[in-house]
Scaffold this motif. Structure first.
Motif, PDB file in Angstrom:
ATOM      1  N   ARG A 169       0.766  -1.155   0.020  1.00 24.71           N
ATOM      2  CA  ARG A 169       0.146  -0.104  -0.093  1.00 24.71           C
ATOM      3  C   ARG A 169       0.737   1.245   0.028  1.00 24.71           C
ATOM      4  N   ARG A 210       0.766   4.354  -2.853  1.00 24.82           N
ATOM      5  CA  ARG A 210       0.344   5.750  -2.374  1.00 24.82           C
ATOM      6  C   ARG A 210       1.275   6.651  -3.067  1.00 24.82           C
ATOM      7  N   LEU A 253      -6.851   0.536  -1.318  1.00 31.39           N
ATOM      8  CA  LEU A 253      -6.010   1.443  -0.385  1.00 31.39           C
ATOM      9  C   LEU A 253      -6.684   2.207   0.606  1.00 31.39           C
TER      10      LEU A 253
END
Length: 308
Positions: free
Chosen positions: A277, A281, A305
């Motif tokens: 994750r 991002r 996410l």
């Protein structure tokens, strides 16, 4: 948890049209609607849609009135009734026979552009109508002959079907179902880079067409194993997205990865990796990019996410 609900509608969904399918068989009503000054026409030229404001980054669909559309309709291209938009008839018309249709239209009508390049910026209803028109006109232009005997076909149901002039077989627009899935294992997900991607840095969810006699869940597991060697367990439906580029519907899933080792099919993928994750991002820091914002692939990633 495997199920990560859709946070918002996908692009090309949320059509404002009442498809009013019963009216397709009313020849008198269709004839009157084609001449009605309040009727709207969505022109398609060589798979592109008519829009304003594309270069400025503020695109909007341009739908023609009957008077403005008369010139492109006279090119004798396919047309079809799409439905009613706030009770106004809406038709699609293909003007690909014209080398350049813009001189046939009144000034200030904008230009023809690839819908996919701006769909994320268009109002949802406009994107859906233009996609509907594009998909139906693609079918009409590419399926002019009978698949059973090869004879020419003539339009039926106000352009929403055809019939063979020789054997009488009826033909209807085809939509090819494709599964698209984000495979998740712990805090990581599986993304691949296809040889077909125009963006050389993009990693996206895996996808593939459903084969005859196959359930959607079976298609998810088969495609993931074929392309990456990863085994999939549970499969949870997320959402769907019309994708008339040219004639698919994308059926989105989140899937449970049971194994981690990756063995890519080099004919399908150039690379595949597990991403955390944190990496997703900040993709720029990792030297990769994510799918386009109007795609269900991006929505599958974003909803995973946001669920953390």
């Amino acid at each position: 948890m495997l199920s990560f609900p859709a946070s918002r509608p996908n692009a090309y969904t949320g059509s404002p049209l009442d498809r009013a399918s019963a009216l397709r068989e009313d020849a008198d009503w269709i004839h009157q609607a084609l001449a009605d000054p309040d009727t709207l026409f969505a022109p398609v030229w060589r798979a592109k849609s008519l829009m304003k404001g594309v270069e400025a980054g503020r695109p909007e669909a341009v739908l023609l009135t009957a008077a403005a559309a008369e010139a492109v309709r006279m090119q004798d291209g396919p047309w079809a009734f799409l439905g009613l938009w706030e009770k106004r008839p809406v038709f699609a018309v293909d003007c690909s026979a014209a080398e350049d249709p813009l001189p046939l239209l009144p000034e200030g009508m904008g230009g023809f552009a690839d819908l996919r390049s701006v769909a994320g910026l268009l109002p949802a209803g406009e994107a859906s109508v233009l996609a509907h028109a594009r998909g139906l006109m693609h079918w009409r232009t590419k399926h002019r002959f009978c698949g059973a005997c090869g004879a020419p076909c003539t339009p039926r149901s106000a352009g929403n079907a055809t019939a063979c002039t020789a054997c009488g077989t009826q033909h209807f627009p085809r939509t090819d179902p494709a599964v698209i899935m984000l495979v998740v294992r712990g805090d990581r997900c599986l993304l691949g880079h296809s040889h077909r991607f125009p963006n050389v840095t993009m990693y996206s969810t895996l996808a593939g067409f459903v084969e005859p006699g196959e359930s959607l869940e079976e298609a998810v597991r088969r495609e993931v194993q074929e392309e990456t060697g990863v085994l999939v367990g549970k499969v949870a439906y997320h959402s769907s997205q019309p994708w008339p580029f040219p004639s698919s519907i994308m059926l989105g899933f989140h899937a449970e990865g049971l194994t981690e080792d990756i063995r890519i099919d080099p004919e399908e993928l150039k690379d595949a990796r597990w991403f955390s994750r944190a990496e997703l991002r900040n993709p720029e820091a990792g030297g990769f990019s994510l799918p386009r914002v109007d795609s269900i692939a991006r929505r599958l990633i974003e909803d995973w996410l946001e669920a953390a």
